[in-house]
Design a protein around this motif. Structure first.
Motif, mmCIF file in Angstrom:
data_model
loop_
_atom_site.group_PDB
_atom_site.id
_atom_site.type_symbol
_atom_site.label_atom_id
_atom_site.label_comp_id
_atom_site.label_asym_id
_atom_site.label_seq_id
_atom_site.Cartn_x
_atom_site.Cartn_y
_atom_site.Cartn_z
ATOM 1 N N SER A 117 0.796 -1.241 0.052
ATOM 2 C CA SER A 117 -0.123 -0.007 0.033
ATOM 3 C C SER A 117 0.920 1.316 -0.023
ATOM 4 C CB SER A 117 -1.052 0.239 1.332
ATOM 5 O OG SER A 117 -1.644 1.251 1.375
ATOM 6 N N THR A 132 0.994 4.199 -3.090
ATOM 7 C CA THR A 132 0.732 5.668 -2.724
ATOM 8 C C THR A 132 1.926 6.542 -3.308
ATOM 9 O OG1 THR A 132 -0.556 5.101 -0.710
ATOM 10 C CG2 THR A 132 0.276 7.318 -0.928
ATOM 11 N N SER A 143 -0.851 4.069 6.356
ATOM 12 C CA SER A 143 -1.239 5.464 6.310
ATOM 13 C C SER A 143 -0.724 6.179 7.573
ATOM 14 C CB SER A 143 -2.879 5.478 6.387
ATOM 15 O OG SER A 143 -3.368 6.795 6.584
#
Length: 235
Positions: free
Chosen positions: A181, A185, A227
């Motif tokens: 992930s 990004t 994140s």
């Protein structure tokens, strides 16, 4: 740094089988991207005497989790037989001269056993184990990105309350999903990266799609971990 694996791994490679595979090697790995069927593994032979025919490991350095925190573990010929989870981070295979070969890992199952004049060290993981250079090998392309990702994770460990414990509780697939992930990004935001490394960009997108389909809970948890690590460097 931290480990812990709640994912059911395949049965560890038996010491006898590992010893046979290592007959002509100091270490041996099945460890590359993309993540395919079956487990990745890294096998190491710590022999009573160096062969002088190849890289002759004397010790293995890696990380395990105790009490929700990462602690270093060194394996030598005097280490008792082990069967436990290993952590995310760097694995170093070191010879008598201090020369090393390195891997970056997401965690898995570690076993050691004394067999036929050597200690056989076996690391098995449900996700890739990546080469990070050294005396006897090059780098897997994604290892550069993974080492950088782990660097950002270490910042989150230092500054985000509870983040180290969350990484410790995550299984290897979730940690791998966090890395994928993070890569997606960063590459989407940087045309230069996509232009310079198109093959890796295609591979990472394929891995993201596969994880979304094959293990939605791990993918969602990995996206959240990535994140939270990103928020630290952008805060």
């Amino acid at each position: 740094m931290t480990p812990g694996s709640s994912v059911a791994l395949s049965d560890p490679i038996s010491p006898a089988v590992a010893a046979t595979r290592l007959a002509d090697w100091g270490f041996l790995a099945h460890a590359v991207l993309p993540d395919g069927a079956g487990d990745a593994y890294l096998l190491v032979a710590l022999r009573d005497r160096p062969t002088f025919r190849h890289f002759d490991p004397e010790r293995v350095e890696l990380w395990v989790t105790r009490g929700g925190r990462g602690v270093p573990l060194e394996i030598t010929r005097s280490t008792p037989d082990l069967n436990l989870a290993f952590s995310w981070g760097t694995v170093r295979i070191v010879d008598r001269l201090g020369v090393s070969n390195e891997y970056v890992v997401f965690g898995g199952r570690l076993t050691t056993a004394h067999v036929a004049g050597m200690v056989v060290v076996s690391l098995v993981s449900p996700v890739p184990i990546l080469r990070r250079g050294g005396h006897s090998q090059g780098w897997d392309e994604a290892a550069v990105d993974l080492a950088a990702f782990f660097g950002r994770v270490m910042v989150a460990v230092d500054y985000v309350p509870g983040f180290e414990a969350r990484m410790a509780a995550a299984d290897p697939v979730t940690r791998y999903a966090a890395f994928v992930s993070d890569c997606v990004t960063r590459y989407r935001a940087a045309e230069a990266l996509r232009r310079e490394r198109p093959a890796l960009w295609r591979l990472i997108r394929c891995e993201a799609d596969r994880l979304r389909m094959s293990d939605p809970p791990a993918w969602a948890a990995g996206v959240l971990l990535a994140s939270d690590a990103t928020e630290v460097r952008t805060a």
